[in-house]
Design a protein around this motif. Structure first.
Motif, PDB file in Angstrom:
ATOM      1  N   VAL A 178       0.833  -1.207   0.000  1.00 35.75           N
ATOM      2  CA  VAL A 178       0.000   0.000   0.000  1.00 35.75           C
ATOM      3  C   VAL A 178       0.864   1.252   0.000  1.00 35.75           C
ATOM      4  O   VAL A 178       0.625   2.192  -0.760  1.00 35.75           O
ATOM      5  CB  VAL A 178      -0.949  -0.005   1.221  1.00 35.75           C
ATOM      6  CG1 VAL A 178      -1.715   1.318   1.295  1.00 35.75           C
ATOM      7  CG2 VAL A 178      -1.914  -1.171   1.143  1.00 35.75           C
ATOM      8  N   VAL A 179       1.887   1.275   0.844  1.00 40.49           N
ATOM      9  CA  VAL A 179       2.740   2.462   0.954  1.00 40.49           C
ATOM     10  C   VAL A 179       3.475   2.727  -0.360  1.00 40.49           C
ATOM     11  O   VAL A 179       3.512   3.865  -0.861  1.00 40.49           O
ATOM     12  CB  VAL A 179       3.744   2.313   2.114  1.00 40.49           C
ATOM     13  CG1 VAL A 179       4.725   3.494   2.124  1.00 40.49           C
ATOM     14  CG2 VAL A 179       3.017   2.215   3.448  1.00 40.49           C
ATOM     15  N   VAL A 180       4.062   1.678  -0.928  1.00 39.41           N
ATOM     16  CA  VAL A 180       4.826   1.840  -2.166  1.00 39.41           C
ATOM     17  C   VAL A 180       3.939   2.333  -3.306  1.00 39.41           C
ATOM     18  O   VAL A 180       4.320   3.248  -4.061  1.00 39.41           O
ATOM     19  CB  VAL A 180       5.513   0.514  -2.555  1.00 39.41           C
ATOM     20  CG1 VAL A 180       6.090   0.595  -3.961  1.00 39.41           C
ATOM     21  CG2 VAL A 180       6.616   0.192  -1.559  1.00 39.41           C
ATOM     22  N   SER A 181       2.755   1.767  -3.442  1.00 46.08           N
ATOM     23  CA  SER A 181       1.880   2.154  -4.552  1.00 46.08           C
ATOM     24  C   SER A 181       1.200   3.502  -4.305  1.00 46.08           C
ATOM     25  O   SER A 181       1.134   4.348  -5.208  1.00 46.08           O
ATOM     26  CB  SER A 181       0.828   1.071  -4.812  1.00 46.08           C
ATOM     27  OG  SER A 181       0.048   0.825  -3.642  1.00 46.08           O
ATOM     28  N   ALA A 182       0.715   3.727  -3.084  1.00 44.18           N
ATOM     29  CA  ALA A 182      -0.019   4.962  -2.793  1.00 44.18           C
ATOM     30  C   ALA A 182       0.893   6.185  -2.814  1.00 44.18           C
ATOM     31  O   ALA A 182       0.485   7.269  -3.239  1.00 44.18           O
ATOM     32  CB  ALA A 182      -0.717   4.852  -1.433  1.00 44.18           C
ATOM     33  N   ALA A 201       8.315  20.562  -3.965  1.00 44.80           N
ATOM     34  CA  ALA A 201       7.802  20.471  -2.597  1.00 44.80           C
ATOM     35  C   ALA A 201       6.894  19.259  -2.432  1.00 44.80           C
ATOM     36  O   ALA A 201       6.912  18.578  -1.399  1.00 44.80           O
ATOM     37  CB  ALA A 201       7.055  21.755  -2.237  1.00 44.80           C
ATOM     38  N   GLY A 202       6.096  18.975  -3.464  1.00 44.22           N
ATOM     39  CA  GLY A 202       5.210  17.807  -3.407  1.00 44.22           C
ATOM     40  C   GLY A 202       5.986  16.506  -3.329  1.00 44.22           C
ATOM     41  O   GLY A 202       5.614  15.588  -2.597  1.00 44.22           O
ATOM     42  N   ILE A 203       7.080  16.418  -4.082  1.00 48.67           N
ATOM     43  CA  ILE A 203       7.917  15.210  -4.053  1.00 48.67           C
ATOM     44  C   ILE A 203       8.520  15.011  -2.674  1.00 48.67           C
ATOM     45  O   ILE A 203       8.517  13.893  -2.129  1.00 48.67           O
ATOM     46  CB  ILE A 203       9.024  15.310  -5.123  1.00 48.67           C
ATOM     47  CG1 ILE A 203       8.410  15.246  -6.524  1.00 48.67           C
ATOM     48  CG2 ILE A 203      10.055  14.196  -4.954  1.00 48.67           C
ATOM     49  CD1 ILE A 203       9.367  15.620  -7.633  1.00 48.67           C
ATOM     50  N   VAL A 246       8.352  12.248   2.793  1.00 47.86           N
ATOM     51  CA  VAL A 246       8.138  12.270   4.249  1.00 47.86           C
ATOM     52  C   VAL A 246       6.923  11.423   4.616  1.00 47.86           C
ATOM     53  O   VAL A 246       6.951  10.643   5.580  1.00 47.86           O
ATOM     54  CB  VAL A 246       7.955  13.718   4.745  1.00 47.86           C
ATOM     55  CG1 VAL A 246       7.566  13.735   6.221  1.00 47.86           C
ATOM     56  CG2 VAL A 246       9.228  14.526   4.515  1.00 47.86           C
ATOM     57  N   LEU A 247       5.851  11.575   3.831  1.00 45.33           N
ATOM     58  CA  LEU A 247       4.637  10.793   4.091  1.00 45.33           C
ATOM     59  C   LEU A 247       4.910   9.298   3.967  1.00 45.33           C
ATOM     60  O   LEU A 247       4.420   8.493   4.769  1.00 45.33           O
ATOM     61  CB  LEU A 247       3.543  11.212   3.112  1.00 45.33           C
ATOM     62  CG  LEU A 247       2.177  10.520   3.259  1.00 45.33           C
ATOM     63  CD1 LEU A 247       1.574  10.812   4.626  1.00 45.33           C
ATOM     64  CD2 LEU A 247       1.230  10.969   2.147  1.00 45.33           C
ATOM     65  N   GLY A 248       5.708   8.908   2.982  1.00 45.57           N
ATOM     66  CA  GLY A 248       6.042   7.501   2.810  1.00 45.57           C
ATOM     67  C   GLY A 248       6.806   6.934   3.994  1.00 45.57           C
ATOM     68  O   GLY A 248       6.642   5.757   4.347  1.00 45.57           O
ATOM     69  N   TRP A 249       7.637   7.767   4.621  1.00 49.24           N
ATOM     70  CA  TRP A 249       8.419   7.322   5.783  1.00 49.24           C
ATOM     71  C   TRP A 249       7.514   6.923   6.935  1.00 49.24           C
ATOM     72  O   TRP A 249       7.799   5.973   7.659  1.00 49.24           O
ATOM     73  CB  TRP A 249       9.379   8.433   6.205  1.00 49.24           C
ATOM     74  CG  TRP A 249      10.291   8.059   7.334  1.00 49.24           C
ATOM     75  CD1 TRP A 249      10.127   8.356   8.650  1.00 49.24           C
ATOM     76  CD2 TRP A 249      11.499   7.296   7.231  1.00 49.24           C
ATOM     77  NE1 TRP A 249      11.162   7.833   9.399  1.00 49.24           N
ATOM     78  CE2 TRP A 249      12.023   7.181   8.541  1.00 49.24           C
ATOM     79  CE3 TRP A 249      12.175   6.712   6.166  1.00 49.24           C
ATOM     80  CZ2 TRP A 249      13.208   6.498   8.804  1.00 49.24           C
ATOM     81  CZ3 TRP A 249      13.353   6.033   6.431  1.00 49.24           C
ATOM     82  CH2 TRP A 249      13.855   5.931   7.741  1.00 49.24           C
ATOM     83  N   ILE A 284      -6.031   9.480   1.256  1.00 47.46           N
ATOM     84  CA  ILE A 284      -6.535  10.846   1.397  1.00 47.46           C
ATOM     85  C   ILE A 284      -5.371  11.836   1.498  1.00 47.46           C
ATOM     86  O   ILE A 284      -5.401  12.924   0.898  1.00 47.46           O
ATOM     87  CB  ILE A 284      -7.460  10.960   2.624  1.00 47.46           C
ATOM     88  CG1 ILE A 284      -8.755  10.173   2.379  1.00 47.46           C
ATOM     89  CG2 ILE A 284      -7.769  12.417   2.945  1.00 47.46           C
ATOM     90  CD1 ILE A 284      -9.663  10.082   3.588  1.00 47.46           C
ATOM     91  N   ALA A 285      -4.331  11.466   2.244  1.00 49.24           N
ATOM     92  CA  ALA A 285      -3.171  12.355   2.414  1.00 49.24           C
ATOM     93  C   ALA A 285      -2.453  12.589   1.094  1.00 49.24           C
ATOM     94  O   ALA A 285      -2.087  13.733   0.762  1.00 49.24           O
ATOM     95  CB  ALA A 285      -2.216  11.762   3.449  1.00 49.24           C
ATOM     96  N   THR A 286      -2.245  11.525   0.310  1.00 53.15           N
ATOM     97  CA  THR A 286      -1.565  11.702  -0.983  1.00 53.15           C
ATOM     98  C   THR A 286      -2.426  12.504  -1.959  1.00 53.15           C
ATOM     99  O   THR A 286      -1.912  13.335  -2.706  1.00 53.15           O
ATOM    100  CB  THR A 286      -1.207  10.340  -1.611  1.00 53.15           C
ATOM    101  OG1 THR A 286      -2.399   9.539  -1.729  1.00 53.15           O
ATOM    102  CG2 THR A 286      -0.205   9.593  -0.756  1.00 53.15           C
ATOM    103  N   THR A 287      -3.730  12.265  -1.934  1.00 48.96           N
ATOM    104  CA  THR A 287      -4.633  13.035  -2.793  1.00 48.96           C
ATOM    105  C   THR A 287      -4.602  14.510  -2.422  1.00 48.96           C
ATOM    106  O   THR A 287      -4.552  15.392  -3.296  1.00 48.96           O
ATOM    107  CB  THR A 287      -6.070  12.500  -2.688  1.00 48.96           C
ATOM    108  OG1 THR A 287      -6.108  11.151  -3.169  1.00 48.96           O
ATOM    109  CG2 THR A 287      -7.040  13.342  -3.499  1.00 48.96           C
TER     110      THR A 287
END
Length: 404
Positions: free
Chosen positions: A316-320, A348-350, A355-358, A370-373
């Motif tokens: 989920v983390v890798v794909s999302a 900035a988005g990258i 950070v979100l992936g961590w 929802i966070a990635t969207t």
């Protein structure tokens, strides 16, 4: 302008300051690749392991390559003419065999995949060579160069289709490497040498429109797959929220690519003195991570819809996170080529996605989606405001210059 004279009977007529429209035959050909993109995303979903990801990446790269090579050839040949249409129809048949072989390409249908791929690449180039008048020396030499490279790679494709297991993967990696390296070295072969930039004149607006069409195909596939999955599920609050998140993410991707980038790219390549160089970099190579990001995001949408609650696993983390990140990497590089600067919003988005992936494993699949969207929507809004601000400053700058 190169290639204005001595056009062959099957070549497009070049009209100054006007780009050729995408024909209905080309659009019909593209529909095959809706199926191909769907097959790639489903294959990754079914084999989400390191080995499965490597195999699916190779399949995705091959699908993109056979499509983009066809787009280059139909940039020169005229699909409104019957022989060229027949070529596209035969390539559609090959594309269907290729697409249906994707799920079992590393199992029982490897040889079918290899034969279909090699036949499309080599057969299309032979047709192009035979359609080019003898007096059109530069075009004929280019066709010969490409035919030599693709025929060499075809040996490895067929050999890989005969082999099993790791041997197949290794041979296909070699085949794909040959094809991806060849434009970089300008298809150098003994005796003929390498081509020049002037040899690769393209009708830029047409090629830009073709690549934009492929992005639409990939986005449309992700929306269709998401809708089909959503229709078969019980509509709980979590499932509905996941569906809305996936839909908004697709809209954000559309906005990031089409709001300004696609139009600016088409205008730049149409007016470029070296459209071949720009087409090779911006449309042949840099669109790859954009397409890959859309496909990976579609995989995430499917997984989150089916399991919105609980903790996010590695898949989920890798794909999302990886899907939107690949998309932003592709778009920031593409827009850097056409604008000349790196878009701060995308950078900035990258970083934010990294950070979100961590911390992604700490969130539920729904919250991660929802966070990635939300991040993609913020990037889209930020870029729009930034470009509007730059457009507003332009007249002021011109006025100041006049005063000075």
């Amino acid at each position: 302008m190169p290639w204005d004279n001595e056009r062959g009977p099957l070549f497009r007529a070049i009209v100054p300051n006007q780009h050729s429209r995408v024909t209905y035959a080309e659009l019909l050909f593209d529909l095959v690749f809706v199926f191909a993109v769907t097959q790639v995303s489903h294959t990754l979903l079914a084999h989400f392991t390191p080995l499965g990801a490597a195999q699916t990446t190779l399949l995705m790269l091959s699908v993109w390559w056979v499509w983009v090579y066809t787009s280059w050839v139909t940039n020169w040949l005229n699909p409104e003419l019957t022989p060229v249409r027949i070529l596209l129809f035969l390539l559609m048949l090959g594309g269907l065999v290729l697409s249906t072989s994707i799920p079992l390409a590393f199992d029982s249908r490897g040889l079918w995949f290899a034969i279909a791929y090699a036949a499309m690449q080599v057969g299309r180039t032979i047709f192009w060579l035979l359609s080019t008048p003898r007096q059109r020396t530069a075009a004929r030499m280019n066709a010969i160069r490409i035919l030599v490279w693709l025929s060499t790679s075809a040996i490895f494709w067929i050999a890989g289709g005969i082999m099993q297991g790791q041997e197949r993967l290794v041979l296909w990696v070699v085949a794909l490497a040959i094809e991806y390296v060849s434009p970089v070295v300008r298809f150098w072969i003994p005796k003929y040498g390498a081509s020049t930039v002037a040899d690769w004149y393209v009708e830029g607006g047409h090629l830009a429109e073709r690549c934009a069409g492929f992005i639409i195909i990939a986005l449309g596939e992700s929306i269709v797959v998401t809708g089909a999955t959503f229709a078969d599920l019980k509509w709980t609050f979590e499932v509905v929220a996941a569906f809305l998140s996936a839909f908004l993410a697709a809209l954000a991707m559309w906005w990031l690519y089409f709001h300004k980038g696609a139009e600016a790219g088409s205008e730049l390549i149409s007016n470029s003195s070296e459209p071949g160089r720009l087409a090779r970099l911006a449309y042949t190579y840099l669109h790859l991570p954009i397409v890959a990001g859309i496909i990976l995001s579609a995989v995430a949408d499917d997984v989150v819809l089916q399991h919105p609650a609980g903790h996010s696993d590695v898949r989920v983390v890798v794909s999302a996170v990886g899907g939107p990140m690949l998309f932003l990497v592709g778009t920031i590089l593409f827009k850097h080529v056409i604008r000349g600067w790196l878009q701060l919003s995308h950078g900035a988005g990258i970083v934010a996605l990294g950070v979100l992936g961590w911390f992604g494993k700490e969130l539920s699949p729904l919250m991660l989606s929802i966070a990635t969207t939300l991040l993609m929507v913020i990037v889209a809004i930020w870029e729009s405001l930034s470009l509007r601000s730059k457009a507003g400053d332009a007249p002021e700058t011109q006025s100041d210059a006049s005063s000075a």
